[in-house]
Motif scaffolding. Sequence first.
Motif, PDB file in Angstrom:
ATOM      1  N   UNK A 177      -0.473 -92.025   0.048  1.00  0.00           N
ATOM      2  CA  UNK A 177       0.003 -93.291   0.613  1.00  0.00           C
ATOM      3  C   UNK A 177      -0.060 -93.278   2.144  1.00  0.00           C
ATOM      4  N   UNK A 178      -0.223 -92.096   2.736  1.00  0.00           N
ATOM      5  CA  UNK A 178      -0.274 -91.965   4.197  1.00  0.00           C
ATOM      6  C   UNK A 178      -1.692 -92.053   4.760  1.00  0.00           C
ATOM      7  N   UNK A 179      -2.701 -92.066   3.902  1.00  0.00           N
ATOM      8  CA  UNK A 179      -4.088 -92.044   4.364  1.00  0.00           C
ATOM      9  C   UNK A 179      -4.463 -93.308   5.146  1.00  0.00           C
ATOM     10  N   UNK A 180      -5.006 -93.108   6.344  1.00  0.00           N
ATOM     11  CA  UNK A 180      -5.509 -94.222   7.147  1.00  0.00           C
ATOM     12  C   UNK A 180      -7.017 -94.379   7.012  1.00  0.00           C
ATOM     13  N   UNK A 181      -7.718 -93.262   6.811  1.00  0.00           N
ATOM     14  CA  UNK A 181      -9.181 -93.299   6.720  1.00  0.00           C
ATOM     15  C   UNK A 181      -9.668 -92.123   5.887  1.00  0.00           C
ATOM     16  N   UNK A 182     -10.847 -92.313   5.290  1.00  0.00           N
ATOM     17  CA  UNK A 182     -11.491 -91.245   4.528  1.00  0.00           C
ATOM     18  C   UNK A 182     -12.956 -91.184   4.940  1.00  0.00           C
ATOM     19  N   UNK A 183     -13.405 -89.994   5.327  1.00  0.00           N
ATOM     20  CA  UNK A 183     -14.814 -89.751   5.608  1.00  0.00           C
ATOM     21  C   UNK A 183     -15.431 -89.247   4.309  1.00  0.00           C
ATOM     22  N   UNK A 184     -16.446 -89.960   3.840  1.00  0.00           N
ATOM     23  CA  UNK A 184     -16.984 -89.713   2.503  1.00  0.00           C
ATOM     24  C   UNK A 184     -18.404 -89.151   2.581  1.00  0.00           C
ATOM     25  N   UNK A 185     -18.642 -87.995   1.941  1.00  0.00           N
ATOM     26  CA  UNK A 185     -20.005 -87.455   1.906  1.00  0.00           C
ATOM     27  C   UNK A 185     -20.812 -88.151   0.819  1.00  0.00           C
ATOM     28  N   UNK A 186     -22.092 -87.871   0.786  1.00  0.00           N
ATOM     29  CA  UNK A 186     -22.925 -88.423  -0.269  1.00  0.00           C
ATOM     30  C   UNK A 186     -24.376 -88.046  -0.067  1.00  0.00           C
ATOM     31  N   UNK A 187     -25.205 -88.495  -0.993  1.00  0.00           N
ATOM     32  CA  UNK A 187     -26.634 -88.225  -0.946  1.00  0.00           C
ATOM     33  C   UNK A 187     -27.369 -89.371  -0.271  1.00  0.00           C
ATOM     34  N   UNK A 188     -27.081 -90.609  -0.707  1.00  0.00           N
ATOM     35  CA  UNK A 188     -27.765 -91.782  -0.150  1.00  0.00           C
ATOM     36  C   UNK A 188     -26.751 -92.895   0.090  1.00  0.00           C
ATOM     37  N   UNK A 192      -7.638 -97.172   2.292  1.00  0.00           N
ATOM     38  CA  UNK A 192      -7.839 -96.745   3.675  1.00  0.00           C
ATOM     39  C   UNK A 192      -9.223 -97.203   4.154  1.00  0.00           C
ATOM     40  N   UNK A 193      -9.519 -96.992   5.399  1.00  0.00           N
ATOM     41  CA  UNK A 193     -10.827 -97.279   5.993  1.00  0.00           C
ATOM     42  C   UNK A 193     -11.795 -96.217   5.461  1.00  0.00           C
ATOM     43  N   UNK A 194     -12.858 -96.640   4.768  1.00  0.00           N
ATOM     44  CA  UNK A 194     -13.794 -95.719   4.114  1.00  0.00           C
ATOM     45  C   UNK A 194     -15.096 -95.654   4.897  1.00  0.00           C
ATOM     46  N   UNK A 195     -15.436 -94.440   5.357  1.00  0.00           N
ATOM     47  CA  UNK A 195     -16.612 -94.249   6.206  1.00  0.00           C
ATOM     48  C   UNK A 195     -17.554 -93.227   5.572  1.00  0.00           C
ATOM     49  N   UNK A 196     -18.787 -93.653   5.300  1.00  0.00           N
ATOM     50  CA  UNK A 196     -19.806 -92.748   4.821  1.00  0.00           C
ATOM     51  C   UNK A 196     -20.394 -91.968   5.993  1.00  0.00           C
ATOM     52  N   UNK A 197     -20.744 -90.715   5.760  1.00  0.00           N
ATOM     53  CA  UNK A 197     -21.295 -89.849   6.811  1.00  0.00           C
ATOM     54  C   UNK A 197     -22.606 -89.262   6.304  1.00  0.00           C
ATOM     55  N   UNK A 198     -23.677 -89.461   7.087  1.00  0.00           N
ATOM     56  CA  UNK A 198     -24.962 -88.891   6.668  1.00  0.00           C
ATOM     57  C   UNK A 198     -25.959 -88.911   7.820  1.00  0.00           C
ATOM     58  N   UNK A 199     -27.098 -88.259   7.598  1.00  0.00           N
ATOM     59  CA  UNK A 199     -28.221 -88.362   8.517  1.00  0.00           C
ATOM     60  C   UNK A 199     -28.906 -89.709   8.271  1.00  0.00           C
ATOM     61  N   UNK A 200     -29.544 -90.256   9.280  1.00  0.00           N
ATOM     62  CA  UNK A 200     -30.191 -91.567   9.128  1.00  0.00           C
ATOM     63  C   UNK A 200     -31.276 -91.558   8.049  1.00  0.00           C
TER      64      UNK A 200
END
Length: 188
Positions: A115-126, A152-160
């Motif tokens: 319940x305290x989460x403000x953001x999540x950095x999410x890994x992935x393939x594509x 929370x604010x959901x942010x994907x992280x990857x190479x272009x």
Amino acid sequence: MEKKELRHHVLQKRNALSQEQRERFSRQACHELLQCDRLSQAKVVMAFHPFGEELDILPFLEEARERGVEIWLPLTVPSQRRLVPYRYDGPQMLKQGVYGIWEPNPDLAEEGDCSRLDAILVPGVAFDRRGGRMGYGGGYYDRFLAALQHRPFLVGICFSIQVVDQVPMEPHDIRLDALVTEKGFYHS
């Protein structure tokens, strides 16, 4: 079959990056993360420990911790096919998990209250720029995100090179709010 072929194609491209490219692009992406207003205002951010050829976000995690952000990392529980977040206080509290990913050791870490989460950095393939994300096929993040009581604010992280025109989405897939690569920050 479409997802399987896309996953193979994107991972092949990602794995072809040189070590120098991976390090340079990771530094640039961490810089983009540190410039994001929503992330700099966040008090609690769940992230991930980079694995294999993934973009290295460890410099961002350390800088965010120095700025007073509480960082959490997930523990994978394969028997229940779920993620459990724990507070990250540095590499000394990590252990190698079932998939070879460095994860919190529950004996040394405090479990996070989602319940305290403000953001999540999410890994992935594509990823695509409309919030689509394709993971590694286990469904761990989709189940975790779907079970949260607030979003929370959901942010994907990857190479272009992992950004595609359109990720095949299924009804249970959760769309992300933003995407960060070495080339910039994109809102979905």
